[in-house]
Design an enzyme around this catalytic site. Structure first.
Site, short mmCIF file in Angstrom:
data_model
loop_
_atom_site.label_atom_id
_atom_site.label_comp_id
_atom_site.label_asym_id
_atom_site.label_seq_id
_atom_site.Cartn_x
_atom_site.Cartn_y
_atom_site.Cartn_z
N GLN A 1 -25.71 -25.36 0.10
CA GLN A 1 -25.74 -26.20 1.46
C GLN A 1 -26.91 -26.87 1.66
O GLN A 1 -27.96 -26.87 1.11
CB GLN A 1 -25.41 -25.52 2.67
CG GLN A 1 -26.42 -24.29 2.75
CD GLN A 1 -25.71 -23.06 3.44
OE1 GLN A 1 -24.84 -23.22 4.21
NE2 GLN A 1 -26.53 -21.81 3.15
N GLU B 1 -26.89 -12.08 2.01
CA GLU B 1 -27.16 -13.50 2.02
C GLU B 1 -26.84 -14.11 0.72
O GLU B 1 -27.30 -14.20 -0.31
CB GLU B 1 -28.59 -13.78 2.44
CG GLU B 1 -29.02 -15.24 2.63
CD GLU B 1 -28.05 -15.95 3.46
OE1 GLU B 1 -28.01 -15.81 4.51
OE2 GLU B 1 -27.54 -16.99 2.70
N ASP C 1 -22.35 -12.79 -2.58
CA ASP C 1 -21.23 -13.26 -1.57
C ASP C 1 -20.87 -11.96 -0.87
O ASP C 1 -20.37 -10.91 -1.09
CB ASP C 1 -19.92 -13.68 -2.50
CG ASP C 1 -18.84 -13.72 -1.76
OD1 ASP C 1 -18.65 -13.52 -0.40
OD2 ASP C 1 -17.72 -14.71 -2.22
N GLY C 2 -21.11 -12.08 0.72
CA GLY C 2 -20.60 -11.09 1.56
C GLY C 2 -19.46 -10.46 1.42
O GLY C 2 -18.95 -9.42 1.71
N ASP D 1 -22.13 -12.27 10.55
CA ASP D 1 -22.84 -13.38 11.14
C ASP D 1 -22.47 -14.54 10.58
O ASP D 1 -23.25 -15.38 9.79
CB ASP D 1 -24.30 -13.09 11.03
CG ASP D 1 -25.32 -13.92 11.79
OD1 ASP D 1 -24.67 -14.79 12.44
OD2 ASP D 1 -26.50 -13.81 11.89
N TYR E 1 -25.83 -24.18 21.05
CA TYR E 1 -24.25 -24.05 20.56
C TYR E 1 -23.49 -24.69 21.02
O TYR E 1 -23.53 -25.14 22.49
CB TYR E 1 -23.93 -22.71 20.22
CG TYR E 1 -24.51 -21.88 19.23
CD1 TYR E 1 -25.53 -22.25 18.31
CD2 TYR E 1 -24.20 -20.40 19.08
CE1 TYR E 1 -26.04 -21.67 17.21
CE2 TYR E 1 -24.54 -19.79 18.10
CZ TYR E 1 -25.56 -20.24 17.16
OH TYR E 1 -26.21 -19.32 16.15
#
Lengths: 322, 322
Positions: free
Chosen positions: B80, B138, B169-170, B188, B257
């Site tokens: 990203q 993470e 990869d969670g 999260d 947010y």
């Protein structure tokens, strides 16, 4: 029961004076709220052509923006720039001097809370359910006209026989009111810069306290804990000197206000005790005779939400209670 | 006690996959989150030169903007666009693919609530106060590096001997976990578009439930009641099928947010009852031995805020409980 309200049924308008968002927002690189209002479509200061961007000296360095699906009204009253447009997510949006005051789909938390936090706390349900008299004081006739046309659910009560709509200065009206006359006063004010600043200071609170009966209640707009804790602390200090019953800070969420939250001061005069945190009227459980039944059920307010409005995050609690 | 967390100490990062905010935001007139990140300074899509504007297909027609006082980092990881800048009001701001993930001065409500809502609800304070093992997963090493450098209060725990930091990869990590191994899992996650969509769907929840002990708890990011009630209803429907203990929706305010609020799903597996609404650990009243004492006292969370997080406005309550 008698209630004085600057706008019992809604939008954050009354006691708005012209230019309350400032004409010299140098911190935003020279952008002014007025500029946004006047030169909106295609304005290089808005987020992009056809968008509304909300700049203010009260929240420098940040801005909320909405795409204008349809511009419904744009004009200048004797007091301020008035604009009304259709947005994608929030329906119709009313701005005054470039600041969002009410949105069709996101304004109801503010509206419901500023009315029901104080009125739900007065221990006289019979007199509350059948309110005898409401005086609404609004300084700007253009705001009244626009509300009648575009927010029928807000302006329906203008025609209620119990309501007297006064076009005038709310602060002067309160000052001239008969001592001890009102059960409740709701101050649906704009932000404390420019002339509206007076509505956040001690002489105005003293006039409010004088106009209220013993054990009467006031609810005033009291800004965001994220942006304006210094203003809030000053309001609380003033209120503690003036209101000898109780002084409380509550807050709620409004998706289209800066930082997403807004606060209220809830105070009572000396007399019968008012425990704001434990409402005596279960307004959300009322039957058909409820004064709001014509307008449909409440969408935001309920008794649990009322109680939760007084629960503060630790940093705010520490600052407010110190 | 053992805890798996995608980021126990903070920012809304883990299980972020690349392009999660979409590359074809036609509803915003062709603006993409990626464009914002890449061409930020002077970009005609940002609110004005030197400002960051947050566009997304998830909130079309609205955008929050912050003035960039100082650009601290801008780069592209394998997953990203990563940007970090200093803002006036909120201090340092971390964005991923053009979406705000964490701010120095306004991010702590999200951080504190996603950790303490689940952990305050587990009835084993001794094991909680002395956490034995935390796995943090993470996917993006650039996010870890940036956090270490610019958010020391978030990344301090990376070096805690009880913490294992896994770059990976969670979702796969949870799927491969030993059945019944974890007391708590904190997800999260970023928003449910693109690859992160899987983290809001039933197979992932089933893997989480399998990895938890009986009476174990999960807390997942669950969007805003103002924007995404249809997503929330779908998450709740999935959770009700998977988690046989209890299923609850909570919310809190985060000034940066969209709409100013964010929600959490709090669920428990079949086993010892978990009453999320009445926390068993008074975390805010802990003494010096508190695990967080090194990082200073909690700024947002307290026991009353915990309970209030489950109180919903009427419109949301009606939709969620129906």
């Amino acid at each position: 029961m008698e209630v004085i309200s600057t706008q019992t049924n809604g939008s954050a308008i009354t006691m708005n004076y012209s230019h309350h968002n400032g004409n010299s927002d140098h911190r935003n690189g020279g952008t002014t709220a007025h500029d946004n209002g006047r030169k909106l479509l295609g304005n290089s200061n808005s987020i992009k052509p056809g968008w509304f961007s909300e700049f203010s000296v009260l929240w420098p360095g940040e801005a909320f923006s909405l795409k204008i699906e349809n511009l419904l009204f744009q004009g200048k009253s004797d007091y301020q720039d008035v604009m009304l447009f259709e947005s994608a997510t929030y329906g119709k949006v009313l701005t005054l001097d470039g600041a969002i005051q009410h949105t069709e789909n996101g304004g109801f938390p503010y509206t419901e809370m500023i009315v029901h936090l104080p009125l739900g706390s007065i221990p006289k349900p019979k007199k509350f359910f059948v309110v005898e008299k409401i005086d609404i004081i609004e300084i700007d006739d253009v705001v009244v006209d626009v509300s009648r046309k575009f927010f029928p659910y807000l302006s329906a009560n203008f025609n209620d026989p119990r309501v007297t709509l006064v076009l005038g200065d709310g602060a002067a009206f309160v000052k001239a009111a008969q001592a001890g006359y009102y059960d409740a006063i709701i101050v649906d004010s704009s932000d404390p810069i420019g002339p509206a600043k007076d509505l956040f200071e001690r002489p105005f609170f003293e006039a409010v306290a004088k106009a209220l009966r013993p054990g009467g209640v006031v609810c005033t707009q009291a800004e965001s804990i994220w942006l304006h804790m210094h203003i809030i602390k000053q309001i609380i200090a003033n209120c503690r000197q003036v209101f000898k019953g109780s002084v409380n800070y509550a807050w709620t969420t409004v998706p289209t206000y800066p930082t997403g939250v807004i606060g209220y001061m809830l105070c009572s005069t000396e007399g019968p005790e008012v425990d704001f945190k434990n409402p005596v009227n279960a307004i959300d459980k009322l039957d058909e005779t409820h004064v709001n039944s014509k307008l449909g059920p409440l969408k935001f307010y309920n008794t649990d939400i009322h109680k939760a409005a007084f629960i503060l995050p630790s940093f705010a609690k520490n600052l407010i209670e110190s």
